[in-house]
Design a protein around this motif. Structure first.
Motif, PDB file in Angstrom:
ATOM      1  N   THR A   1     101.479 -38.167  19.356  1.00  0.00           N
ATOM      2  CA  THR A   1     101.884 -38.327  17.957  1.00  0.00           C
ATOM      3  C   THR A   1     102.083 -36.989  17.258  1.00  0.00           C
ATOM      4  OG1 THR A   1      99.597 -38.510  17.142  1.00  0.00           O
ATOM      5  CG2 THR A   1     100.731 -40.574  17.734  1.00  0.00           C
ATOM      6  N   HIS A   2     101.259 -35.986  17.625  1.00  0.00           N
ATOM      7  CA  HIS A   2     101.400 -34.654  17.030  1.00  0.00           C
ATOM      8  C   HIS A   2     100.605 -33.642  17.845  1.00  0.00           C
ATOM      9  CE1 HIS A   2      97.721 -36.196  15.174  1.00  0.00           C
ATOM     10  NE2 HIS A   2      97.384 -34.964  14.866  1.00  0.00           N
ATOM     11  N   GLU A   3     100.684 -32.387  17.443  1.00  0.00           N
ATOM     12  CA  GLU A   3     100.225 -31.271  18.270  1.00  0.00           C
ATOM     13  C   GLU A   3      98.732 -30.947  18.199  1.00  0.00           C
ATOM     14  OE1 GLU A   3     101.341 -27.550  15.370  1.00  0.00           O
ATOM     15  OE2 GLU A   3     102.967 -28.816  16.119  1.00  0.00           O
ATOM     16  N   HIS A   4      97.960 -31.576  17.363  1.00  0.00           N
ATOM     17  CA  HIS A   4      96.541 -31.224  17.246  1.00  0.00           C
ATOM     18  C   HIS A   4      95.779 -31.603  18.513  1.00  0.00           C
ATOM     19  CE1 HIS A   4      96.922 -31.393  12.584  1.00  0.00           C
ATOM     20  NE2 HIS A   4      97.401 -30.271  13.089  1.00  0.00           N
ATOM     21  N   THR A   5      94.817 -30.765  18.894  1.00  0.00           N
ATOM     22  CA  THR A   5      94.143 -30.936  20.187  1.00  0.00           C
ATOM     23  C   THR A   5      93.317 -32.212  20.290  1.00  0.00           C
ATOM     24  OG1 THR A   5      92.260 -29.582  19.472  1.00  0.00           O
ATOM     25  CG2 THR A   5      94.055 -28.456  20.650  1.00  0.00           C
ATOM     26  N   ASP A   6      92.915 -32.804  19.167  1.00  0.00           N
ATOM     27  CA  ASP A   6      92.205 -34.084  19.279  1.00  0.00           C
ATOM     28  C   ASP A   6      93.159 -35.218  19.662  1.00  0.00           C
ATOM     29  OD1 ASP A   6      93.224 -33.662  16.615  1.00  0.00           O
ATOM     30  OD2 ASP A   6      91.987 -35.296  15.859  1.00  0.00           O
ATOM     31  N   HIS A   7      94.465 -34.921  19.714  1.00  0.00           N
ATOM     32  CA  HIS A   7      95.468 -35.913  20.098  1.00  0.00           C
ATOM     33  C   HIS A   7      96.221 -35.552  21.377  1.00  0.00           C
ATOM     34  CE1 HIS A   7      95.317 -38.342  16.336  1.00  0.00           C
ATOM     35  NE2 HIS A   7      94.737 -37.220  15.923  1.00  0.00           N
ATOM     36  N   VAL A   8      96.150 -34.312  21.799  1.00  0.00           N
ATOM     37  CA  VAL A   8      96.848 -33.912  23.025  1.00  0.00           C
ATOM     38  C   VAL A   8      96.074 -32.798  23.726  1.00  0.00           C
ATOM     39  CG1 VAL A   8      98.402 -32.333  21.762  1.00  0.00           C
ATOM     40  CG2 VAL A   8      99.026 -33.124  24.039  1.00  0.00           C
ATOM     41  N   ASP A   9      95.776 -33.033  24.993  1.00  0.00           N
ATOM     42  CA  ASP A   9      95.156 -32.025  25.848  1.00  0.00           C
ATOM     43  C   ASP A   9      96.250 -31.515  26.783  1.00  0.00           C
ATOM     44  OD1 ASP A   9      93.820 -30.584  27.818  1.00  0.00           O
ATOM     45  OD2 ASP A   9      92.079 -31.903  27.821  1.00  0.00           O
ATOM     46  N   VAL A  10      96.869 -30.391  26.416  1.00  0.00           N
ATOM     47  CA  VAL A  10      98.035 -29.910  27.161  1.00  0.00           C
ATOM     48  C   VAL A  10      97.697 -29.534  28.597  1.00  0.00           C
ATOM     49  CG1 VAL A  10      99.386 -29.210  25.150  1.00  0.00           C
ATOM     50  CG2 VAL A  10      97.791 -27.587  26.169  1.00  0.00           C
ATOM     51  N   LEU A  11      96.508 -29.035  28.859  1.00  0.00           N
ATOM     52  CA  LEU A  11      96.143 -28.671  30.235  1.00  0.00           C
ATOM     53  C   LEU A  11      96.043 -29.910  31.117  1.00  0.00           C
ATOM     54  CD1 LEU A  11      93.513 -25.850  29.633  1.00  0.00           C
ATOM     55  CD2 LEU A  11      95.926 -25.635  30.242  1.00  0.00           C
ATOM     56  N   ARG A  12      95.464 -30.963  30.586  1.00  0.00           N
ATOM     57  CA  ARG A  12      95.360 -32.207  31.339  1.00  0.00           C
ATOM     58  C   ARG A  12      96.743 -32.790  31.634  1.00  0.00           C
ATOM     59  NH1 ARG A  12      91.511 -36.289  28.405  1.00  0.00           N
ATOM     60  NH2 ARG A  12      90.172 -34.484  28.262  1.00  0.00           N
ATOM     61  N   LEU A  13      97.631 -32.748  30.634  1.00  0.00           N
ATOM     62  CA  LEU A  13      98.973 -33.291  30.831  1.00  0.00           C
ATOM     63  C   LEU A  13      99.800 -32.436  31.785  1.00  0.00           C
ATOM     64  CD1 LEU A  13     100.047 -34.588  27.321  1.00  0.00           C
ATOM     65  CD2 LEU A  13      99.017 -35.825  29.222  1.00  0.00           C
ATOM     66  N   ALA A  14      99.606 -31.130  31.733  1.00  0.00           N
ATOM     67  CA  ALA A  14     100.353 -30.234  32.626  1.00  0.00           C
ATOM     68  C   ALA A  14     100.072 -30.559  34.083  1.00  0.00           C
ATOM     69  CB  ALA A  14     100.006 -28.786  32.325  1.00  0.00           C
ATOM     70  N   GLY A  15      98.856 -30.979  34.382  1.00  0.00           N
ATOM     71  CA  GLY A  15      98.506 -31.327  35.755  1.00  0.00           C
ATOM     72  C   GLY A  15      98.865 -32.751  36.125  1.00  0.00           C
ATOM     73  N   LEU A  16      99.255 -33.567  35.154  1.00  0.00           N
ATOM     74  CA  LEU A  16      99.532 -34.978  35.400  1.00  0.00           C
ATOM     75  C   LEU A  16     100.932 -35.210  35.970  1.00  0.00           C
ATOM     76  CD1 LEU A  16      98.182 -37.771  35.038  1.00  0.00           C
ATOM     77  CD2 LEU A  16      99.279 -37.878  32.792  1.00  0.00           C
ATOM     78  N   GLY A  17     101.909 -34.491  35.410  1.00  0.00           N
ATOM     79  CA  GLY A  17     103.264 -34.565  35.937  1.00  0.00           C
ATOM     80  C   GLY A  17     104.037 -35.828  35.631  1.00  0.00           C
ATOM     81  N   VAL A  18     103.731 -36.518  34.527  1.00  0.00           N
ATOM     82  CA  VAL A  18     104.509 -37.696  34.133  1.00  0.00           C
ATOM     83  C   VAL A  18     105.284 -37.372  32.855  1.00  0.00           C
ATOM     84  CG1 VAL A  18     102.817 -39.263  35.170  1.00  0.00           C
ATOM     85  CG2 VAL A  18     102.697 -38.768  32.714  1.00  0.00           C
ATOM     86  N   PRO A  19     106.311 -38.154  32.523  1.00  0.00           N
ATOM     87  CA  PRO A  19     107.069 -37.889  31.298  1.00  0.00           C
ATOM     88  C   PRO A  19     106.178 -37.939  30.056  1.00  0.00           C
ATOM     89  CG  PRO A  19     108.219 -39.490  32.671  1.00  0.00           C
ATOM     90  CD  PRO A  19     106.867 -39.278  33.283  1.00  0.00           C
ATOM     91  N   VAL A  20     106.405 -36.985  29.175  1.00  0.00           N
ATOM     92  CA  VAL A  20     105.676 -36.899  27.913  1.00  0.00           C
ATOM     93  C   VAL A  20     106.693 -36.973  26.781  1.00  0.00           C
ATOM     94  CG1 VAL A  20     104.224 -35.428  26.453  1.00  0.00           C
ATOM     95  CG2 VAL A  20     103.841 -35.490  28.939  1.00  0.00           C
ATOM     96  N   TYR A  21     106.394 -37.798  25.780  1.00  0.00           N
ATOM     97  CA  TYR A  21     107.246 -37.945  24.601  1.00  0.00           C
ATOM     98  C   TYR A  21     106.476 -37.403  23.406  1.00  0.00           C
ATOM     99  CZ  TYR A  21     109.820 -41.025  27.693  1.00  0.00           C
ATOM    100  OH  TYR A  21     110.531 -41.527  28.763  1.00  0.00           O
ATOM    101  N   ALA A  22     107.089 -36.473  22.678  1.00  0.00           N
ATOM    102  CA  ALA A  22     106.415 -35.801  21.564  1.00  0.00           C
ATOM    103  C   ALA A  22     107.408 -35.591  20.430  1.00  0.00           C
ATOM    104  CB  ALA A  22     105.836 -34.478  22.026  1.00  0.00           C
ATOM    105  N   PRO A  23     106.904 -35.441  19.199  1.00  0.00           N
ATOM    106  CA  PRO A  23     107.808 -35.240  18.064  1.00  0.00           C
ATOM    107  C   PRO A  23     108.643 -33.967  18.198  1.00  0.00           C
ATOM    108  CG  PRO A  23     105.593 -35.733  17.292  1.00  0.00           C
ATOM    109  CD  PRO A  23     105.494 -35.500  18.765  1.00  0.00           C
ATOM    110  N   GLN A  24     109.879 -34.083  17.766  1.00  0.00           N
ATOM    111  CA  GLN A  24     110.738 -32.916  17.654  1.00  0.00           C
ATOM    112  C   GLN A  24     110.047 -31.940  16.705  1.00  0.00           C
ATOM    113  OE1 GLN A  24     114.579 -33.998  16.057  1.00  0.00           O
ATOM    114  NE2 GLN A  24     115.523 -33.325  17.948  1.00  0.00           N
ATOM    115  N   GLY A  25     109.933 -30.691  17.096  1.00  0.00           N
ATOM    116  CA  GLY A  25     109.288 -29.704  16.246  1.00  0.00           C
ATOM    117  C   GLY A  25     107.814 -29.504  16.531  1.00  0.00           C
ATOM    118  N   ALA A  26     107.205 -30.364  17.354  1.00  0.00           N
ATOM    119  CA  ALA A  26     105.790 -30.167  17.700  1.00  0.00           C
ATOM    120  C   ALA A  26     105.656 -28.915  18.553  1.00  0.00           C
ATOM    121  CB  ALA A  26     105.253 -31.384  18.449  1.00  0.00           C
ATOM    122  N   ARG A  27     104.646 -28.110  18.262  1.00  0.00           N
ATOM    123  CA  ARG A  27     104.419 -26.859  19.000  1.00  0.00           C
ATOM    124  C   ARG A  27     103.489 -27.159  20.187  1.00  0.00           C
ATOM    125  NH1 ARG A  27     104.011 -25.575  13.522  1.00  0.00           N
ATOM    126  NH2 ARG A  27     101.758 -25.706  13.653  1.00  0.00           N
TER     127      ARG A  27
END
Length: 200
Positions: free
Chosen positions: A42-68
């Motif tokens: 839904t947005h870029e805050h770490t309580d909503h997205v763990d980028v390290l976990r997702l980087a190792g998952l390798g599945v499609p990720v959908y995120a808002p345009q403009g999210a850092r």
């Protein structure tokens, strides 16, 4: 459609063999992502997205345009805008909203999308945008630095879903959680309290 709640704002949705996970943040359990076919952020805050976990998952990720989300650069990230309808894990999703709710006047906000999933499950992220389509099941934020209890209740009543389950409550202690759950049960029709691990 089967929904499994995890800590804070993370929810696992299983439908017709597809597994879609919404907001697997640093506060949620890694097991939420086991067997996931796609992830909605839904947005870029770490309580909503763990980028390290997702980087190792390798599945499609959908995120808002403009999210850092720079650490997700090598992944297949699809940027989504409000009003867009798409398919993730074989499930139809429509994006709503646009911006994170204000935390404090003058402070910067970020892109935030709510997602209407399948036949009427709505996860608003960190905003109270009311979709213009019917919602059957609402995931209602219970607490946040951007949220008052009466705003959450008014939001749930305006959405008018048949069922409502709590999300965004990891900063509440046991006493606070009981208080919010009590108010929700008294004021939101169809409310049922789910704790992490519960399914609906």
């Amino acid at each position: 459609m089967r929904i499994t709640r995890f800590t804070h704002s993370c929810v696992r949705v299983e439908h017709d063999g597809g597994v879609l996970v919404v907001d697997p943040g640093t506060w949620s359990e890694p097991r939420a992502l086991v067997g996931a076919d796609a992830v909605l952020v839904t947005h870029e805050h770490t309580d909503h997205v763990d980028v390290l976990r997702l980087a190792g998952l390798g599945v499609p990720v959908y995120a808002p345009q403009g999210a850092r989300l720079p650490d997700l650069a090598p992944l297949p990230v699809t940027r989504v805008h409000a009003g867009q309808r798409f398919t993730a894990a074989g499930i139809t999703v429509t994006a709503y909203g646009g911006r994170h709710a204000a935390i404090h006047e003058g402070q910067p906000d970020c892109a935030n999308l709510g997602y209407l999933i399948g036949d009427g499950l709505y996860h608003p992220g960190d905003a109270l945008h009311v979709p213009d389509e019917p919602v059957r099941t609402l995931l209602v934020p219970a607490q946040g630095s951007w949220l008052r209890l009466d705003e959450a209740i008014r939001f749930a009543r305006e959405v008018g879903a048949e069922r409502a389950y709590p999300i965004h409550d990891a900063q509440l202690n046991e006493r606070g959680l009981a208080s919010v759950a009590g108010w929700f049960a008294e004021t939101i029709p169809g409310y049922r309290h789910l704790v992490p691990g519960d399914t609906a």
